[in-house]
Design a protein around this motif. Sequence first.
Motif, short mmCIF file in Angstrom:
data_model
loop_
_atom_site.label_atom_id
_atom_site.label_comp_id
_atom_site.label_asym_id
_atom_site.label_seq_id
_atom_site.Cartn_x
_atom_site.Cartn_y
_atom_site.Cartn_z
N ARG A 87 -3.00 11.98 -1.01
CA ARG A 87 -3.29 13.03 -0.05
C ARG A 87 -2.74 14.33 -0.64
O ARG A 87 -1.53 14.44 -0.85
N ALA A 123 -6.50 7.14 -8.31
CA ALA A 123 -6.05 6.67 -7.00
C ALA A 123 -7.20 5.93 -6.34
O ALA A 123 -8.37 6.16 -6.64
N ASP A 124 -6.85 5.00 -5.45
CA ASP A 124 -7.88 4.25 -4.74
C ASP A 124 -8.61 5.14 -3.74
O ASP A 124 -9.77 4.89 -3.41
N SER A 125 -7.93 6.15 -3.22
CA SER A 125 -8.58 7.17 -2.40
C SER A 125 -7.85 8.47 -2.61
O SER A 125 -6.65 8.49 -2.91
N THR A 139 0.05 2.18 5.92
CA THR A 139 0.76 2.33 4.65
C THR A 139 2.12 1.65 4.71
O THR A 139 2.82 1.72 5.73
N THR A 155 1.14 5.48 -0.14
CA THR A 155 0.48 6.78 0.01
C THR A 155 1.39 7.85 -0.55
O THR A 155 2.59 7.87 -0.27
N ARG A 193 0.86 -1.17 0.00
CA ARG A 193 0.00 0.00 0.00
C ARG A 193 0.90 1.22 0.00
O ARG A 193 1.79 1.34 0.85
N ARG A 239 -2.06 -0.70 -3.89
CA ARG A 239 -3.09 0.28 -3.56
C ARG A 239 -2.43 1.64 -3.47
O ARG A 239 -1.37 1.81 -2.84
N ASP A 266 -1.97 4.85 10.54
CA ASP A 266 -2.25 4.19 9.27
C ASP A 266 -1.39 2.95 9.09
O ASP A 266 -0.49 2.68 9.88
N ASP A 307 -3.00 5.59 -2.41
CA ASP A 307 -3.80 6.59 -1.71
C ASP A 307 -3.17 7.96 -1.92
O ASP A 307 -1.97 8.14 -1.72
N ARG A 309 -7.86 12.62 -1.02
CA ARG A 309 -8.43 13.58 -0.09
C ARG A 309 -7.47 14.76 0.09
O ARG A 309 -6.26 14.59 0.07
#
Length: 434
Positions: free
Chosen positions: A40, A60-62, A80, A12, A10, A36, A78, A38, A64
Amino acid sequence: MQESTVGPLRVTVLADSDTRWKWGALTARRIASGARLDARLLRGRATPTTRQLAEVGIPADSMREVTAPEFLAETGRDTTDVLILSCVGGTVQAMLHGLNRAWEGAQRRPVVVTGYVGVVYEKLADGLLLRAGADVVLANSAHDADRFRAVYSGVGADPDSVVETALPFLEGEPYKPSAERPFTVVFAVQPSVPDSRKDRTYLLRRAVDHARFHPDREVLVKLRSKPGEHTTHIEEQPYQKLVARLDPPANLKLVYGHMGEVLDRTDLLVTVSSTAALESMHRGIPTAVLTDLGIREALGNHHFLGSAAYASWDRIDAGHVPVADPAWARAHGVAAVNPFGAVRERVTALAARDRLPQLAPYYTPETAPGYLPGVLARHGLDPKGEPLPGVAVEPTEPSAVRRALRDFARNSARTAYRQGVQRVAPVIRRWGQL
């Protein structure tokens, strides 16, 4: 380029502009394909707009938007595996200190990776020392790797943290001339180089003149952002506003979009010092680095010394088509073979460890007591890396009304900032020259 065999991981990416999101996301894909991802996005002057994110085109999978303290609070709890800090140097430094505090007592922490989104032509020591302390500092070429290690060795920082790679967006089909379309010249502009209205108008006028001299060619002015949008650098004098006064011919067009798609139809790339030159050279497209305004560190075009790519608009008008020197290209990360193999191995080995040591920034309250506190305060952190009193630390998802108000306020602030940059600041500079 070979893709990663690392996984499942994962990853980020913390990014503070559209360009840095592109670099961070593509670097993540090169390190761990299929992981995955993420996103930010750091809230600030250059937070990417919806249009800019769509133009980059990397899902991206998420995703924000966060402040620095919010990000640290989230990351502290987290899971990650790899954290890519794709930000300006000061932000990277603040995150290194903040992450150390956020991960105190944790059994495991992510592997922290950082680097540069393009050519490093200024503030070499400044930018590198702000990034020192990450587990991995990426260098985009053998040339950069040697320089980076020399800086770290010179101050007693860890030179082994530097890993040679290449810019992750160097890809695309090799250049093939086409008889089915006009010969296409692309002028790739930059937000901050050159910065004066006079110089930018000159370069744009020469592109317009080239289109007039060669009515059989198509001349495209590749723009980075629309007026009001910010990217990695501040654009004081948008080319969109300057071109209207030059009465361009029909064969000159302003274009946006993904650089790779523009390069698909390019026969000659012209720029002052944009990383688009490296993308173009990587594909074997003739590339001209302009000398009209001189070869100067302030312009960044000194980076191309020895490349055989230098040319003036006069030579381009006369038909000159530069071809990059192959040895220079190899040394500067262009057309490298498996450039991400070493970083995949390094990240895999670090991620497999039961425990990683604390991050070790070069700047500490002991080594830089007059500098570090200001860097941290700009990101809402005190000298210990903890949130300043009154700073919100918990990530929140705002309601539709709050989002609308926030976006309105941010756009208004950007407009005010832009007016200050484009109108007030030049006047003040002129006053200072009287």
